[in-house]
Design a protein around this motif. Structure first.
Motif, PDB file in Angstrom:
ATOM      1  N   ASN A  74     -13.496  39.039 -29.176  1.00  0.00           N
ATOM      2  CA  ASN A  74     -14.894  39.149 -28.746  1.00  0.00           C
ATOM      3  C   ASN A  74     -14.947  39.424 -27.246  1.00  0.00           C
ATOM      4  O   ASN A  74     -13.919  39.402 -26.557  1.00  0.00           O
ATOM      5  CB  ASN A  74     -15.641  37.840 -29.053  1.00  0.00           C
ATOM      6  N   ALA A  75     -16.147  39.685 -26.758  1.00  0.00           N
ATOM      7  CA  ALA A  75     -16.330  39.869 -25.302  1.00  0.00           C
ATOM      8  C   ALA A  75     -17.612  39.189 -24.869  1.00  0.00           C
ATOM      9  O   ALA A  75     -18.511  38.961 -25.691  1.00  0.00           O
ATOM     10  CB  ALA A  75     -16.399  41.360 -24.963  1.00  0.00           C
ATOM     11  N   GLY A 122     -15.605  40.533 -33.106  1.00  0.00           N
ATOM     12  CA  GLY A 122     -15.962  41.916 -32.775  1.00  0.00           C
ATOM     13  C   GLY A 122     -17.336  42.039 -32.135  1.00  0.00           C
ATOM     14  O   GLY A 122     -17.990  43.070 -32.242  1.00  0.00           O
ATOM     15  N   THR A 123     -17.746  40.985 -31.421  1.00  0.00           N
ATOM     16  CA  THR A 123     -19.098  40.953 -30.849  1.00  0.00           C
ATOM     17  C   THR A 123     -19.026  40.908 -29.329  1.00  0.00           C
ATOM     18  O   THR A 123     -18.145  40.265 -28.765  1.00  0.00           O
ATOM     19  CB  THR A 123     -19.828  39.690 -31.378  1.00  0.00           C
ATOM     20  N   ILE A 130     -11.251  44.734 -35.736  1.00  0.00           N
ATOM     21  CA  ILE A 130     -11.026  45.320 -37.066  1.00  0.00           C
ATOM     22  C   ILE A 130      -9.532  45.348 -37.385  1.00  0.00           C
ATOM     23  O   ILE A 130      -9.104  44.951 -38.460  1.00  0.00           O
ATOM     24  CB  ILE A 130     -11.614  46.751 -37.106  1.00  0.00           C
ATOM     25  N   GLU A 131      -8.731  45.777 -36.400  1.00  0.00           N
ATOM     26  CA  GLU A 131      -7.283  45.893 -36.661  1.00  0.00           C
ATOM     27  C   GLU A 131      -6.613  44.532 -36.857  1.00  0.00           C
ATOM     28  O   GLU A 131      -5.690  44.404 -37.647  1.00  0.00           O
ATOM     29  CB  GLU A 131      -6.602  46.625 -35.496  1.00  0.00           C
ATOM     30  N   TRP A 132      -7.064  43.526 -36.100  1.00  0.00           N
ATOM     31  CA  TRP A 132      -6.319  42.263 -36.056  1.00  0.00           C
ATOM     32  C   TRP A 132      -6.997  41.106 -36.817  1.00  0.00           C
ATOM     33  O   TRP A 132      -6.436  40.021 -36.936  1.00  0.00           O
ATOM     34  CB  TRP A 132      -6.084  41.841 -34.581  1.00  0.00           C
ATOM     35  N   VAL A 175     -14.206  48.773 -22.594  1.00  0.00           N
ATOM     36  CA  VAL A 175     -13.779  47.404 -22.949  1.00  0.00           C
ATOM     37  C   VAL A 175     -14.514  46.942 -24.208  1.00  0.00           C
ATOM     38  O   VAL A 175     -13.908  46.387 -25.137  1.00  0.00           O
ATOM     39  CB  VAL A 175     -14.049  46.423 -21.772  1.00  0.00           C
ATOM     40  N   ASP A 176     -15.824  47.216 -24.275  1.00  0.00           N
ATOM     41  CA  ASP A 176     -16.603  46.777 -25.446  1.00  0.00           C
ATOM     42  C   ASP A 176     -16.062  47.419 -26.727  1.00  0.00           C
ATOM     43  O   ASP A 176     -15.888  46.753 -27.752  1.00  0.00           O
ATOM     44  CB  ASP A 176     -18.084  47.155 -25.291  1.00  0.00           C
ATOM     45  N   MET A 177     -15.766  48.717 -26.668  1.00  0.00           N
ATOM     46  CA  MET A 177     -15.273  49.401 -27.865  1.00  0.00           C
ATOM     47  C   MET A 177     -13.849  48.962 -28.215  1.00  0.00           C
ATOM     48  O   MET A 177     -13.488  48.890 -29.386  1.00  0.00           O
ATOM     49  CB  MET A 177     -15.332  50.923 -27.677  1.00  0.00           C
ATOM     50  N   LEU A 178     -13.064  48.670 -27.199  1.00  0.00           N
ATOM     51  CA  LEU A 178     -11.704  48.185 -27.452  1.00  0.00           C
ATOM     52  C   LEU A 178     -11.762  46.866 -28.237  1.00  0.00           C
ATOM     53  O   LEU A 178     -11.061  46.683 -29.244  1.00  0.00           O
ATOM     54  CB  LEU A 178     -10.964  47.996 -26.127  1.00  0.00           C
TER      55      LEU A 178
END
Ligand code: COA
Length: 277
Positions: free
Chosen positions: A186-187, A245-246, A176-178, A167-170
């Motif tokens: 974020n998570a 992305g954090t 980055i993609e969006w 989940v973290d890497m997703l």
């Protein structure tokens, strides 16, 4: 508890939240509604989703319950369509649905391992992917509910550790993609949280499990559901607009310590269970 934020931070926004029939995600849904959001509550159990939405409506908020198992992309897509018909394009999406049980890897079937990977990791992907085409084009915020297990290899939690690390890497990859489309991803990674199904499972022997668990947390207490909801609100509000992305830990410092005490407590309880069986 008095709200520490300025009022109506999410006025008129549509928040789509999976797993919000109970626990952390229900409190997040309530808090977002208190701040003026229209909340779509999505869960496998329609009674729980509808009940959680009714609780919000009863206190003057705007919410509706929908049914979907996050393991099914098709079911989620139907829930997204129904939710958008009700409240318009989605501004905020929380991928909160999760599954856990305590078992050593050698005592788990391949299907048991797969079940948790499918609910936690595939379910997070399915949620974000199914809302993607229905997001408000600029300023949409995605938030996944990870867990300390994503960075703390923990005995009797191999399935959850693997799923939450994914989940973290997703989340980091989607950021980055969006990102260029104005979508933040974020998570949050909670440790133990009071009054949740997850904690009932991770403290199988009641107070004695709690005591051993809390001894491994620098703040020596669990989080409240309110504290986790406050972090979620911050991360979908304008106050965090450059955070992308954090994975933010909300664990009282637990992830800075070793996971052996928690893992040993879980394995001890399984062994006592077996001895008593
Ligand atoms: N120990 C070992 N294996 C277990 C287990 C346990 N305590 N609990 C379930 N499993 C295995 C089952 O045996 C089954 O494998 P099998 O078919 O090879 O026997 C597999 O996991 C799937 O179980 P099932 O009950 O059919 O799945 P489900 O989709 O109905 O439920 C769970 C999913 C197992 C995650 C269930 O605990 C659940 O619904 N949890 C949601 C709530 C939750 O976990 N909240 C906490 C979130 S942190």
């Amino acid at each position: 508890m008095k709200d520490i934020f300025a009022p109506n931070l999410l006025q008129g926004k549509h928040a789509f939240i999976t797993g919000a029939g109970s626990g952390i995600n229900k409190r997040i849904a309530e808090k977002f509604a208190e701040h003026g959001a229209h909340v779509s509550i999505v869960g496998r159990n329609i009674e729980k989703s509808v009940g959680a939405a009714a609780d919000i409506v009863a206190t003057g908020g705007s919410a509706k319950g929908f049914s979907a198992d996050v393991r099914s992309f098709e079911a989620l897509s139907m829930a997204v369509t129904a939710a958008c018909t009700e409240f318009g394009p989605i501004d905020i999406c929380i991928a909160g649905a999760a599954g856990n049980f305590v078992a050593e890897a050698k005592d788990m079937s391949a299907n048991g391992f797969r079940t948790v990977i499918e609910i936690d990791l595939l379910g997070t992907y399915n949620t974000f992917r199914s809302v993607y085409s229905n997001l408000r084009s600029v300023g949409a915020d995605l938030l996944a509910i990870s867990a300390v297990q994503s960075v703390m290899p923990t005995a009797a939690q191999a399935h959850v550790c693997a799923a939450k690390a994914g989940v973290d890497m997703l989340v980091r990859t989607l950021s980055i993609e969006w990102g260029a489309q104005g979508i933040r991803c974020n998570a949050i990674a909670p440790g133990p949280v009071e009054d949740t199904e997850g904690m009932k499972r991770l403290a199988p022997e009641g107070q004695s499990s709690w005591d051993r668990l809390l001894a491994g947390i620098p703040l020596v207490r669990a989080a409240s559901r309110d504290e986790v909801a406050d972090l979620a609100l911050f991360l979908v509000s304008g106050a965090s607009r450059y955070i992308n992305g954090t994975v933010v830990a909300i664990d009282g410092g637990q992830s800075n310590t070793g996971s052996l005490p928690m893992g040993n407590m879980l394995v001890d309880s399984l062994r006592r269970d077996k001895a008593g069986a």
